[in-house]
Design a protein around this motif. Sequence first.
Motif, PDB file in Angstrom:
ATOM      1  N   TYR A  45      23.134  34.974  -6.851  1.00 51.52           N
ATOM      2  CA  TYR A  45      22.091  35.483  -5.959  1.00 51.52           C
ATOM      3  C   TYR A  45      22.654  35.876  -4.585  1.00 51.52           C
ATOM      4  O   TYR A  45      21.924  36.388  -3.744  1.00 51.52           O
ATOM      5  N   ARG A  46      23.933  35.617  -4.329  1.00 51.12           N
ATOM      6  CA  ARG A  46      24.536  35.924  -3.037  1.00 51.12           C
ATOM      7  C   ARG A  46      25.255  37.278  -3.095  1.00 51.12           C
ATOM      8  O   ARG A  46      25.970  37.581  -4.047  1.00 51.12           O
ATOM      9  N   LEU A  47      25.076  38.080  -2.026  1.00 54.80           N
ATOM     10  CA  LEU A  47      25.734  39.378  -1.908  1.00 54.80           C
ATOM     11  C   LEU A  47      25.610  40.164  -3.214  1.00 54.80           C
ATOM     12  O   LEU A  47      24.515  40.317  -3.741  1.00 54.80           O
ATOM     13  N   LYS A  48      26.730  40.624  -3.756  1.00 53.62           N
ATOM     14  CA  LYS A  48      26.709  41.383  -5.011  1.00 53.62           C
ATOM     15  C   LYS A  48      27.245  40.521  -6.150  1.00 53.62           C
ATOM     16  O   LYS A  48      28.123  40.898  -6.899  1.00 53.62           O
ATOM     17  N   LYS A  49      26.702  39.313  -6.248  1.00 59.54           N
ATOM     18  CA  LYS A  49      27.122  38.295  -7.208  1.00 59.54           C
ATOM     19  C   LYS A  49      28.513  37.771  -6.840  1.00 59.54           C
ATOM     20  O   LYS A  49      29.518  38.428  -7.061  1.00 59.54           O
ATOM     21  N   VAL A  50      28.545  36.573  -6.269  1.00 60.72           N
ATOM     22  CA  VAL A  50      29.797  35.968  -5.831  1.00 60.72           C
ATOM     23  C   VAL A  50      30.330  35.068  -6.938  1.00 60.72           C
ATOM     24  O   VAL A  50      29.685  34.083  -7.327  1.00 60.72           O
ATOM     25  N   ASP A  51      31.503  35.424  -7.480  1.00 58.97           N
ATOM     26  CA  ASP A  51      32.100  34.647  -8.567  1.00 58.97           C
ATOM     27  C   ASP A  51      32.488  33.254  -8.100  1.00 58.97           C
ATOM     28  O   ASP A  51      32.696  33.000  -6.901  1.00 58.97           O
TER      29      ASP A  51
ATOM     30  N   ALA B  69      40.703  28.443   1.655  1.00 59.32           N
ATOM     31  CA  ALA B  69      40.058  28.208   2.950  1.00 59.32           C
ATOM     32  C   ALA B  69      39.069  29.302   3.324  1.00 59.32           C
ATOM     33  O   ALA B  69      38.285  29.127   4.272  1.00 59.32           O
ATOM     34  N   SER B  70      39.060  30.425   2.601  1.00 59.49           N
ATOM     35  CA  SER B  70      38.130  31.510   2.930  1.00 59.49           C
ATOM     36  C   SER B  70      36.745  31.279   2.341  1.00 59.49           C
ATOM     37  O   SER B  70      35.832  32.051   2.611  1.00 59.49           O
ATOM     38  N   ARG B  71      36.563  30.207   1.548  1.00 61.50           N
ATOM     39  CA  ARG B  71      35.318  30.027   0.821  1.00 61.50           C
ATOM     40  C   ARG B  71      34.426  28.909   1.358  1.00 61.50           C
ATOM     41  O   ARG B  71      33.401  28.599   0.743  1.00 61.50           O
ATOM     42  N   PHE B  72      34.758  28.308   2.497  1.00 60.46           N
ATOM     43  CA  PHE B  72      33.907  27.229   3.003  1.00 60.46           C
ATOM     44  C   PHE B  72      34.080  27.054   4.505  1.00 60.46           C
ATOM     45  O   PHE B  72      35.059  27.528   5.102  1.00 60.46           O
ATOM     46  N   ALA B  73      33.121  26.343   5.093  1.00 62.21           N
ATOM     47  CA  ALA B  73      33.171  26.003   6.519  1.00 62.21           C
ATOM     48  C   ALA B  73      33.718  24.587   6.647  1.00 62.21           C
ATOM     49  O   ALA B  73      33.072  23.631   6.210  1.00 62.21           O
ATOM     50  N   PRO B  74      34.908  24.378   7.216  1.00 60.16           N
ATOM     51  CA  PRO B  74      35.508  23.038   7.275  1.00 60.16           C
ATOM     52  C   PRO B  74      34.713  22.098   8.159  1.00 60.16           C
ATOM     53  O   PRO B  74      34.068  22.506   9.129  1.00 60.16           O
ATOM     54  N   ASN B  75      34.758  20.809   7.803  1.00 61.90           N
ATOM     55  CA  ASN B  75      34.044  19.811   8.602  1.00 61.90           C
ATOM     56  C   ASN B  75      34.912  18.597   8.934  1.00 61.90           C
ATOM     57  O   ASN B  75      34.492  17.743   9.710  1.00 61.90           O
ATOM     58  N   GLY B  76      36.112  18.476   8.341  1.00 60.47           N
ATOM     59  CA  GLY B  76      37.009  17.380   8.685  1.00 60.47           C
ATOM     60  C   GLY B  76      36.624  16.026   8.140  1.00 60.47           C
ATOM     61  O   GLY B  76      37.218  15.021   8.511  1.00 60.47           O
ATOM     62  N   ILE B  77      35.623  15.961   7.231  1.00 62.65           N
ATOM     63  CA  ILE B  77      35.172  14.680   6.682  1.00 62.65           C
ATOM     64  C   ILE B  77      35.615  14.576   5.224  1.00 62.65           C
ATOM     65  O   ILE B  77      35.429  15.519   4.448  1.00 62.65           O
ATOM     66  N   SER B  78      36.201  13.447   4.859  1.00 60.49           N
ATOM     67  CA  SER B  78      36.577  13.220   3.473  1.00 60.49           C
ATOM     68  C   SER B  78      36.018  11.888   2.995  1.00 60.49           C
ATOM     69  O   SER B  78      35.670  11.017   3.797  1.00 60.49           O
ATOM     70  N   PHE B  79      35.946  11.740   1.680  1.00 60.08           N
ATOM     71  CA  PHE B  79      35.368  10.551   1.067  1.00 60.08           C
ATOM     72  C   PHE B  79      36.384   9.905   0.127  1.00 60.08           C
ATOM     73  O   PHE B  79      37.080  10.610  -0.607  1.00 60.08           O
ATOM     74  N   PRO B  80      36.470   8.569   0.085  1.00 59.78           N
ATOM     75  CA  PRO B  80      37.365   7.910  -0.863  1.00 59.78           C
ATOM     76  C   PRO B  80      36.773   7.920  -2.262  1.00 59.78           C
ATOM     77  O   PRO B  80      35.557   7.981  -2.439  1.00 59.78           O
ATOM     78  N   PHE B  81      37.642   7.851  -3.268  1.00 57.72           N
ATOM     79  CA  PHE B  81      37.184   7.738  -4.652  1.00 57.72           C
ATOM     80  C   PHE B  81      36.410   6.433  -4.849  1.00 57.72           C
ATOM     81  O   PHE B  81      36.708   5.414  -4.219  1.00 57.72           O
TER      82      PHE B  81
ATOM     83  N   ILE C  35      31.203  35.599   2.474  1.00 59.70           N
ATOM     84  CA  ILE C  35      31.567  36.693   3.368  1.00 59.70           C
ATOM     85  C   ILE C  35      32.082  37.843   2.516  1.00 59.70           C
ATOM     86  O   ILE C  35      33.049  37.694   1.765  1.00 59.70           O
ATOM     87  N   GLU C  36      31.417  38.959   2.618  1.00 59.74           N
ATOM     88  CA  GLU C  36      31.787  40.105   1.786  1.00 59.74           C
ATOM     89  C   GLU C  36      33.205  40.565   2.104  1.00 59.74           C
ATOM     90  O   GLU C  36      33.599  40.678   3.260  1.00 59.74           O
ATOM     91  N   ASN C  37      33.982  40.793   1.038  1.00 56.11           N
ATOM     92  CA  ASN C  37      35.366  41.266   1.129  1.00 56.11           C
ATOM     93  C   ASN C  37      36.270  40.304   1.905  1.00 56.11           C
ATOM     94  O   ASN C  37      37.264  40.732   2.510  1.00 56.11           O
ATOM     95  N   ALA C  38      35.923  39.011   1.888  1.00 55.31           N
ATOM     96  CA  ALA C  38      36.772  38.022   2.564  1.00 55.31           C
ATOM     97  C   ALA C  38      38.120  37.930   1.854  1.00 55.31           C
ATOM     98  O   ALA C  38      38.197  37.911   0.628  1.00 55.31           O
ATOM     99  N   GLU C  39      39.201  37.882   2.626  1.00 56.57           N
ATOM    100  CA  GLU C  39      40.536  37.795   2.055  1.00 56.57           C
ATOM    101  C   GLU C  39      40.826  36.365   1.639  1.00 56.57           C
ATOM    102  O   GLU C  39      40.613  35.414   2.395  1.00 56.57           O
TER     103      GLU C  39
END
Length: 576
Positions: free
Chosen positions: A177-183, A193-205, A370-374
């Motif tokens: 449903y995003r843009l022209k169908k985002v795979d 790193a082009s596919r998310f907004a970093p937040n610096g938080i991690s979780f232990p297993f 982001i369309e055409n993100a590298e």
Amino acid sequence: MAKPISVEPSQGWDGNDGPWSTFAIRVGNPPQPLRVLASTTVSETWVVLEAGCTSSDGSKCPNARGNLYNQNLSTTWDDQGLFGVGVEANLNYVDFDNGDYGFDTLALGYNGSGGLSLDQQVIAGIATKDFYLGSLGLAPWRVNFSLTESSPSYLSNLKNQSHIPSLSFGYSAGARYRLKKVDGTLTLGGYDASRFAPNGISFPFASDISRNLVVGLQSIEFSDSNTEPKNLLSAGILTFVDSTVPHIWLPVSACKLFEDAFGITYDRQTDLYLVNDTLRDTLLAQNASVTFVIGNDVEGGDTVNITFPYHSFDLEASYQTLNGTTRRYFPLRRAANDTQYTLGRTFLQESYLVVDFERANFSLSQATFIENAEQKLIPILSKDDASPNITITHDPPKSSRSLSGGAVAGIVVGIALILLIGAAVFIIRRRRAHNGKETKVEEPERLSDKPELDGQGKPFIGELYNPHGEADSREVFKTNLELDATTQPQRAEMQGSHGGIEMVGSRGGAELEGGNAAVELEALSLPVELPSLYPRGSAIPSPRTRSHKHSSTPAAEEGTLQLSGLENPEPPLPRS
């Protein structure tokens, strides 16, 4: 140093409960092209066999299931027999589903793409419609076919053969449903790193390797243009993140709050929230959004917000229970107990998951479109390659040109330690020169030089370790059942006349007795099989009945998936 591998999307949208973005692989020799999902839970690769489509399924079935794999056409297929696939039993998916297990060549991408090819990978051929599409297994746990036969996972083989830098991956399910169908996006040995907004938080297993990606779901905030914001979760819960299944499983109380907020109705016959065209138009016009607030526990601490538009819940189902028709539905399921709380593939449309098995942690971030993100592939270094003074984590950097505060602190500590050692050497040499006596200067022993220690006296990730004394493995018994996709009209499973298989192991399975000597995995290679304490015919605990527990201790980097024999399987249980 090895670089991360980006797995090629098929550019198709498949499945009977999505549709979902799939990935292109080739199996066998000559290679047979298939389209599969990504599974964050299993170690082996699942492919749909020809038995998965019967004459009653119609001519479109093979393509709808991502194409079928025929072992008889592969010259490199090495059959190992029928075994229970052994996952999602707590969700009543696979009470007695079997797979035809063996080894074959596995390659990434379509024919002619030049994608990496590895021989002798563990393949499970399935016919069940519980899992309509095949899956590329991303877990690193080893697979045991018997006491003496053990095989590494696909991810482990990639690292062991220096094709990727570490046992890690980054994944997001994609959004039609995003843009022209985002795979969807899948990176092995790192993340994009082009596919998310970093937040610096991690979780232990969590301590159970079969349910290690556990987070605290603290609240679910609903908002739209017509009503006041409201919380759809009365109390925080611990929930499992699992791309193998499509739905979001929540407490019944939360489901009822969803019903009130969206006007959806639970259909007991299909166990789904079906949505007709009129209601769908209303919901689209409502333009509601839902924000999942994620932390390490059910309350408090740092949190991550993942926001979903209604479009992410606007899915299509074409199960046999719908009599061959396709219906819109809302991918929410009622959980019977806390072992069923699950954030499935729906959740991973709007979130990006990074998993670092070597450090036993993971992160969740808001996916970006982001369309055409590298593409920007970032490697996650192996613990073996990391400096003893600087902790390398998969936390995304805030800037591509600056170091994080933790990295700067690590460098400062390292420099200080070097200066301190240098000063000590200088003083000792002066004393030795003054006294005319020979003095030996010993370097301080690093904890990483001890094979049994990591950090605060805990075993390395490569060892089987569990703070509760249980084996970090799950056992699935071998079965002599025949592949049969026609036994039940609504469940075309690999199932024979005996009903199926029973599972025991660390998910409610045998524990180590106090008098037994401890056994370690050496160099991540030798699997350990623990004898079952439950004789045949006795009551065996149901799989995955323990509550989720977080552990600050390292999980096994490469545990064991146990497959062994069973003569008298129990009768099947009813599905919820």
